[in-house]
Design a protein around this motif. Sequence first.
Motif, short mmCIF file in Angstrom:
data_model
loop_
_atom_site.label_atom_id
_atom_site.label_comp_id
_atom_site.label_asym_id
_atom_site.label_seq_id
_atom_site.Cartn_x
_atom_site.Cartn_y
_atom_site.Cartn_z
N VAL A 30 -14.10 42.55 21.89
CA VAL A 30 -13.74 41.40 20.58
C VAL A 30 -15.49 41.66 19.45
CG1 VAL A 30 -12.16 40.65 20.86
CG2 VAL A 30 -13.30 39.44 22.39
N TYR A 32 -18.44 41.66 21.78
CA TYR A 32 -19.44 40.50 21.94
C TYR A 32 -20.26 41.66 22.71
CZ TYR A 32 -17.23 36.08 20.45
OH TYR A 32 -16.89 35.44 19.94
N GLN A 38 -19.89 35.10 24.72
CA GLN A 38 -18.42 34.14 24.54
C GLN A 38 -18.02 33.23 25.44
OE1 GLN A 38 -15.23 37.15 26.21
NE2 GLN A 38 -14.19 37.03 24.20
N PHE A 42 -17.62 29.49 23.94
CA PHE A 42 -16.71 28.50 24.36
C PHE A 42 -16.46 27.44 24.36
CE2 PHE A 42 -13.30 32.60 25.31
CZ PHE A 42 -13.37 32.91 23.98
N GLY A 61 -8.65 33.54 14.63
CA GLY A 61 -9.00 34.70 14.71
C GLY A 61 -9.47 35.21 16.58
N TYR A 83 -4.13 33.39 16.65
CA TYR A 83 -3.89 33.80 15.66
C TYR A 83 -4.84 34.68 15.31
CZ TYR A 83 -3.99 34.43 10.47
OH TYR A 83 -4.55 35.07 9.07
N ASP A 84 -4.36 36.12 14.10
CA ASP A 84 -5.21 37.08 14.39
C ASP A 84 -4.53 38.08 13.12
OD1 ASP A 84 -7.84 37.55 15.85
OD2 ASP A 84 -7.57 39.65 14.67
N ILE A 85 -5.92 38.68 12.25
CA ILE A 85 -5.06 39.10 11.25
C ILE A 85 -5.21 40.05 11.50
CG2 ILE A 85 -5.63 38.35 8.57
CD1 ILE A 85 -8.28 39.94 9.80
N SER A 121 -13.85 31.16 17.05
CA SER A 121 -15.02 31.59 17.97
C SER A 121 -15.60 33.21 16.97
CB SER A 121 -14.85 31.40 19.64
OG SER A 121 -15.97 32.00 19.66
C1 LIG Z 1 -15.45 38.77 17.65
S1 LIG Z 1 -14.24 38.23 17.45
C2 LIG Z 1 -13.55 37.13 18.18
C3 LIG Z 1 -11.68 37.08 18.88
C4 LIG Z 1 -12.13 35.67 20.19
N1 LIG Z 1 -11.79 34.33 18.94
C5 LIG Z 1 -12.43 36.02 20.97
O1 LIG Z 1 -13.96 34.63 21.23
O2 LIG Z 1 -12.56 36.09 22.00
C6 LIG Z 1 -13.25 37.74 16.16
C7 LIG Z 1 -12.03 37.90 15.65
O3 LIG Z 1 -11.58 37.45 14.80
C8 LIG Z 1 -10.03 38.53 13.91
N2 LIG Z 1 -10.32 38.19 12.01
C9 LIG Z 1 -11.37 38.20 11.16
N3 LIG Z 1 -11.32 37.65 10.42
C10 LIG Z 1 -10.02 36.83 10.67
C11 LIG Z 1 -9.34 35.95 9.73
N4 LIG Z 1 -9.93 35.84 8.07
N5 LIG Z 1 -8.13 35.26 10.01
C12 LIG Z 1 -7.25 36.03 11.71
N6 LIG Z 1 -8.22 36.72 12.13
C13 LIG Z 1 -9.57 37.35 11.65
C14 LIG Z 1 -10.70 39.99 14.08
O4 LIG Z 1 -9.94 40.61 14.41
C15 LIG Z 1 -10.83 39.53 15.54
O5 LIG Z 1 -10.85 39.64 16.72
#
Ligand SMILES: C[S@@+](CC[C@H](N)C(=O)[O-])C[C@H]1O[C@@H](n2cnc3c(N)ncnc32)[C@H](O)[C@@H]1O
Length: 210
Positions: A30, A32, A38, A42, A61, A83-85, A121
């Motif tokens: 992801v 980091y 990470q 959190f 995300g 939720y993730d795209i 995050s």
């Molecule tokens: C840097 S990673 C962080 C993942 C998780 N939050 C963590 O901290 O372990 C960012 C994540 O956000 C997702 N993402 C980016 N833009 C998004 C959006 N507009 N809606 C949903 N997911 C999104 C990406 O696919 C990716 O998996």
Amino acid sequence: MNDNDSQELEKVKNYFAEKLETHGPTHKGVDYNSTESQEIRFSQLIKLINSNQKYSLLDFGSGYGAMYDYLLGLGHDLYYLGYDIAEPMVVQGRQLHINNPDCHFSANLNEITPLEYAVVSGTFNMKLDADFEAWTKIVIEALHQMDLLTTKGFSFNMLTKYSDADRMRPDLYYADPLFFFDYCKRNFARNVALLHDYNLYDFTILVRKS
Ligand SMILES: C[S@@+](CC[C@H](N)C(=O)[O-])C[C@H]1O[C@@H](n2cnc3c(N)ncnc32)[C@H](O)[C@@H]1O
């Protein structure tokens, strides 16, 4: 959201799908630098949660759901929806948490109904080649979605514009913490906190709706 916005998000989606494929469900998957950074993020975001009882949480995300594992490790009792795209993140999250009946994932924002809290995050950090204004618009739209999807509040982090200029990268989004603090106060809640004291080039905003 217009066509340009969805093109920008399509690129981000492919970027993270590729990261996961290369590195698997780890901090690198992801994007980091370390598990420590990470988890520091959190720890700031969950200052929002005021609950000794079971609560529900949307992770916007979510990646593969590292936040859920972190919260379980702290002994929290929660219903979690990641939720993730990027569909591969959702598939990976489901596989990793197949034995956790309170842990769910979705790649479809339209099927999500309001939960108590939401956290975000790292989701807004990677803008790739989108321009600053276009990305700001995408972030604001996501914050409004979070507002609609929560009853008690939401928290999010972003890279800060108070980063060392010589280390800033053009593909990352460095936000103005004061702009977002002001935006949240004016649009979402009276009780808003800005945390910018945890030794990362990053800040966190907590929006408490009740
Ligand atoms: C840097 S990673 C962080 C993942 C998780 N939050 C963590 O901290 O372990 C960012 C994540 O956000 C997702 N993402 C980016 N833009 C998004 C959006 N507009 N809606 C949903 N997911 C999104 C990406 O696919 C990716 O998996």
